[in-house]
Design a protein around this motif. Structure first.
Motif, PDB file in Angstrom:
ATOM      1  N   THR A  56      27.712  67.139 141.183  1.00  0.00           N
ATOM      2  CA  THR A  56      27.448  65.997 142.048  1.00  0.00           C
ATOM      3  C   THR A  56      28.716  65.170 142.074  1.00  0.00           C
ATOM      4  O   THR A  56      29.285  64.864 141.028  1.00  0.00           O
ATOM      5  CB  THR A  56      26.294  65.144 141.495  1.00  0.00           C
ATOM      6  OG1 THR A  56      25.115  65.937 141.459  1.00  0.00           O
ATOM      7  CG2 THR A  56      26.051  63.921 142.349  1.00  0.00           C
ATOM      8  N   ARG A  57      29.176  64.818 143.256  1.00  0.00           N
ATOM      9  CA  ARG A  57      30.402  64.031 143.389  1.00  0.00           C
ATOM     10  C   ARG A  57      30.087  62.763 144.176  1.00  0.00           C
ATOM     11  O   ARG A  57      29.399  62.806 145.184  1.00  0.00           O
ATOM     12  CB  ARG A  57      31.472  64.844 144.087  1.00  0.00           C
ATOM     13  CG  ARG A  57      32.801  64.122 144.179  1.00  0.00           C
ATOM     14  CD  ARG A  57      33.917  65.055 144.526  1.00  0.00           C
ATOM     15  NE  ARG A  57      34.267  65.834 143.353  1.00  0.00           N
ATOM     16  CZ  ARG A  57      35.140  66.831 143.362  1.00  0.00           C
ATOM     17  NH1 ARG A  57      35.738  67.178 144.476  1.00  0.00           N
ATOM     18  NH2 ARG A  57      35.412  67.490 142.271  1.00  0.00           N
ATOM     19  N   GLY A  62      30.023  54.869 145.098  1.00  0.00           N
ATOM     20  CA  GLY A  62      28.923  55.724 144.669  1.00  0.00           C
ATOM     21  C   GLY A  62      27.691  55.649 145.544  1.00  0.00           C
ATOM     22  O   GLY A  62      26.602  55.989 145.122  1.00  0.00           O
ATOM     23  N   ASN A  63      27.853  55.211 146.782  1.00  0.00           N
ATOM     24  CA  ASN A  63      26.714  55.116 147.691  1.00  0.00           C
ATOM     25  C   ASN A  63      26.332  56.457 148.285  1.00  0.00           C
ATOM     26  O   ASN A  63      25.220  56.620 148.775  1.00  0.00           O
ATOM     27  CB  ASN A  63      27.026  54.138 148.830  1.00  0.00           C
ATOM     28  CG  ASN A  63      27.245  52.732 148.315  1.00  0.00           C
ATOM     29  OD1 ASN A  63      26.740  52.366 147.273  1.00  0.00           O
ATOM     30  ND2 ASN A  63      28.019  51.961 149.039  1.00  0.00           N
ATOM     31  N   THR A  64      27.246  57.412 148.301  1.00  0.00           N
ATOM     32  CA  THR A  64      26.978  58.729 148.853  1.00  0.00           C
ATOM     33  C   THR A  64      27.190  59.786 147.776  1.00  0.00           C
ATOM     34  O   THR A  64      28.239  59.833 147.143  1.00  0.00           O
ATOM     35  CB  THR A  64      27.910  59.024 150.048  1.00  0.00           C
ATOM     36  OG1 THR A  64      27.733  58.013 151.024  1.00  0.00           O
ATOM     37  CG2 THR A  64      27.592  60.376 150.665  1.00  0.00           C
ATOM     38  N   PHE A  65      26.178  60.618 147.551  1.00  0.00           N
ATOM     39  CA  PHE A  65      26.267  61.708 146.588  1.00  0.00           C
ATOM     40  C   PHE A  65      26.429  63.004 147.353  1.00  0.00           C
ATOM     41  O   PHE A  65      25.722  63.256 148.321  1.00  0.00           O
ATOM     42  CB  PHE A  65      24.997  61.774 145.730  1.00  0.00           C
ATOM     43  CG  PHE A  65      24.772  60.548 144.901  1.00  0.00           C
ATOM     44  CD1 PHE A  65      25.355  60.431 143.659  1.00  0.00           C
ATOM     45  CD2 PHE A  65      23.981  59.514 145.379  1.00  0.00           C
ATOM     46  CE1 PHE A  65      25.150  59.298 142.888  1.00  0.00           C
ATOM     47  CE2 PHE A  65      23.767  58.380 144.620  1.00  0.00           C
ATOM     48  CZ  PHE A  65      24.350  58.266 143.375  1.00  0.00           C
ATOM     49  N   ARG A  66      27.360  63.835 146.916  1.00  0.00           N
ATOM     50  CA  ARG A  66      27.595  65.128 147.559  1.00  0.00           C
ATOM     51  C   ARG A  66      27.500  66.235 146.510  1.00  0.00           C
ATOM     52  O   ARG A  66      27.915  66.053 145.381  1.00  0.00           O
ATOM     53  CB  ARG A  66      28.980  65.143 148.194  1.00  0.00           C
ATOM     54  CG  ARG A  66      29.116  64.183 149.343  1.00  0.00           C
ATOM     55  CD  ARG A  66      30.486  64.295 149.987  1.00  0.00           C
ATOM     56  NE  ARG A  66      30.555  63.444 151.154  1.00  0.00           N
ATOM     57  CZ  ARG A  66      31.093  62.236 151.149  1.00  0.00           C
ATOM     58  NH1 ARG A  66      31.619  61.756 150.049  1.00  0.00           N
ATOM     59  NH2 ARG A  66      31.109  61.511 152.244  1.00  0.00           N
ATOM     60  N   ILE A  67      26.996  67.383 146.937  1.00  0.00           N
ATOM     61  CA  ILE A  67      27.005  68.569 146.092  1.00  0.00           C
ATOM     62  C   ILE A  67      28.270  69.338 146.445  1.00  0.00           C
ATOM     63  O   ILE A  67      28.463  69.726 147.594  1.00  0.00           O
ATOM     64  CB  ILE A  67      25.771  69.464 146.330  1.00  0.00           C
ATOM     65  CG1 ILE A  67      24.471  68.669 146.145  1.00  0.00           C
ATOM     66  CG2 ILE A  67      25.827  70.693 145.425  1.00  0.00           C
ATOM     67  CD1 ILE A  67      24.250  68.124 144.764  1.00  0.00           C
ATOM     68  N   VAL A  68      29.132  69.542 145.455  1.00  0.00           N
ATOM     69  CA  VAL A  68      30.389  70.258 145.643  1.00  0.00           C
ATOM     70  C   VAL A  68      30.338  71.530 144.805  1.00  0.00           C
ATOM     71  O   VAL A  68      29.967  71.488 143.628  1.00  0.00           O
ATOM     72  CB  VAL A  68      31.601  69.381 145.230  1.00  0.00           C
ATOM     73  CG1 VAL A  68      32.898  70.149 145.335  1.00  0.00           C
ATOM     74  CG2 VAL A  68      31.651  68.119 146.087  1.00  0.00           C
ATOM     75  N   HIS A  78      34.347  72.776 147.719  1.00  0.00           N
ATOM     76  CA  HIS A  78      33.886  72.436 149.063  1.00  0.00           C
ATOM     77  C   HIS A  78      32.487  71.808 148.987  1.00  0.00           C
ATOM     78  O   HIS A  78      31.675  72.168 148.140  1.00  0.00           O
ATOM     79  CB  HIS A  78      33.903  73.650 149.991  1.00  0.00           C
ATOM     80  CG  HIS A  78      33.070  74.786 149.509  1.00  0.00           C
ATOM     81  ND1 HIS A  78      33.466  75.657 148.533  1.00  0.00           N
ATOM     82  CD2 HIS A  78      31.827  75.172 149.882  1.00  0.00           C
ATOM     83  CE1 HIS A  78      32.516  76.555 148.320  1.00  0.00           C
ATOM     84  NE2 HIS A  78      31.516  76.285 149.120  1.00  0.00           N
ATOM     85  N   THR A  79      32.259  70.850 149.855  1.00  0.00           N
ATOM     86  CA  THR A  79      30.974  70.170 149.918  1.00  0.00           C
ATOM     87  C   THR A  79      29.969  71.055 150.639  1.00  0.00           C
ATOM     88  O   THR A  79      30.260  71.590 151.707  1.00  0.00           O
ATOM     89  CB  THR A  79      31.115  68.825 150.660  1.00  0.00           C
ATOM     90  OG1 THR A  79      32.054  68.014 149.957  1.00  0.00           O
ATOM     91  CG2 THR A  79      29.788  68.093 150.750  1.00  0.00           C
ATOM     92  N   VAL A  80      28.783  71.215 150.029  1.00  0.00           N
ATOM     93  CA  VAL A  80      27.752  72.044 150.644  1.00  0.00           C
ATOM     94  C   VAL A  80      26.550  71.235 151.108  1.00  0.00           C
ATOM     95  O   VAL A  80      25.768  71.718 151.922  1.00  0.00           O
ATOM     96  CB  VAL A  80      27.296  73.184 149.698  1.00  0.00           C
ATOM     97  CG1 VAL A  80      28.446  74.139 149.404  1.00  0.00           C
ATOM     98  CG2 VAL A  80      26.714  72.638 148.414  1.00  0.00           C
ATOM     99  N   ALA A  81      26.390  70.004 150.595  1.00  0.00           N
ATOM    100  CA  ALA A  81      25.230  69.198 150.972  1.00  0.00           C
ATOM    101  C   ALA A  81      25.434  67.754 150.524  1.00  0.00           C
ATOM    102  O   ALA A  81      26.302  67.471 149.699  1.00  0.00           O
ATOM    103  CB  ALA A  81      23.962  69.754 150.343  1.00  0.00           C
TER     104      ALA A  81
END
Length: 98
Positions: A56-57, A62-68, A78-81
Motif C-alpha cells: 500500500t502506498r 495520505g488521502n489516497t491509498f494505492r496498491i503498487v 506499478h500501480t494496479v488499484a
C-alpha cells in the motif's frame, strides 16, 4: 497444501519497504526514503511464488491509498488499484484489497 519458501525479510517503516535477502552481500535499499518523503509504503504482501511484492502506498498527506506491485528485487513498480491491505489469491493472478 502447497508450501513456499520465504526469500527474505520485508520491513515497512517511514522510509519505505526494505527487502533483505537471507544471504545478502550488499545492504538493502528502501523503495522510498528521505528524498521521497511524501511517499510512504506499507502493508507488504508477497505473491504466492515469492516473485512479486504488493504494497500500500500513500502519497502526500495520505488521502489516497494505492496498491503498487513490484518484482521481488523492487524493480518495475506499478500501480494496479486504488485501495489498501493487499492480499494475493492462492494462484497469484489476482489481488484482493479494501
Amino acid at each position: 497444501m502447497r508450501s513456499r519458501v520465504i526469500r527474505g525479510l520485508v520491513a515497512a517503516s517511514l522510509v519505505g519497504i526494505v527487502v533483505a535477502a537471507s544471504a545478502a552481500a550488499e545492504s538493502p535499499q528502501p523503495t522510498a526514503g528521505p528524498e521521497f518523503s511524501s511517499i510512504h509504503s506499507g502493508q507488504p504482501a508477497w505473491s504466492p511464488d515469492g516473485s512479486r511484492l504488493a504494497v500500500t502506498r500513500t502519497i502526500g498527506l495520505g488521502n489516497t491509498f494505492r496498491i503498487v506491485v513490484m518484482n521481488a528485487d523492487r524493480s518495475s513498480p506499478h500501480t494496479v488499484a486504488t485501495g489498501f491491505s493487499p492480499a494475493w489469491s492462492p494462484d497469484g493472478r489476482r489481488i484482493a484489497f479494501v
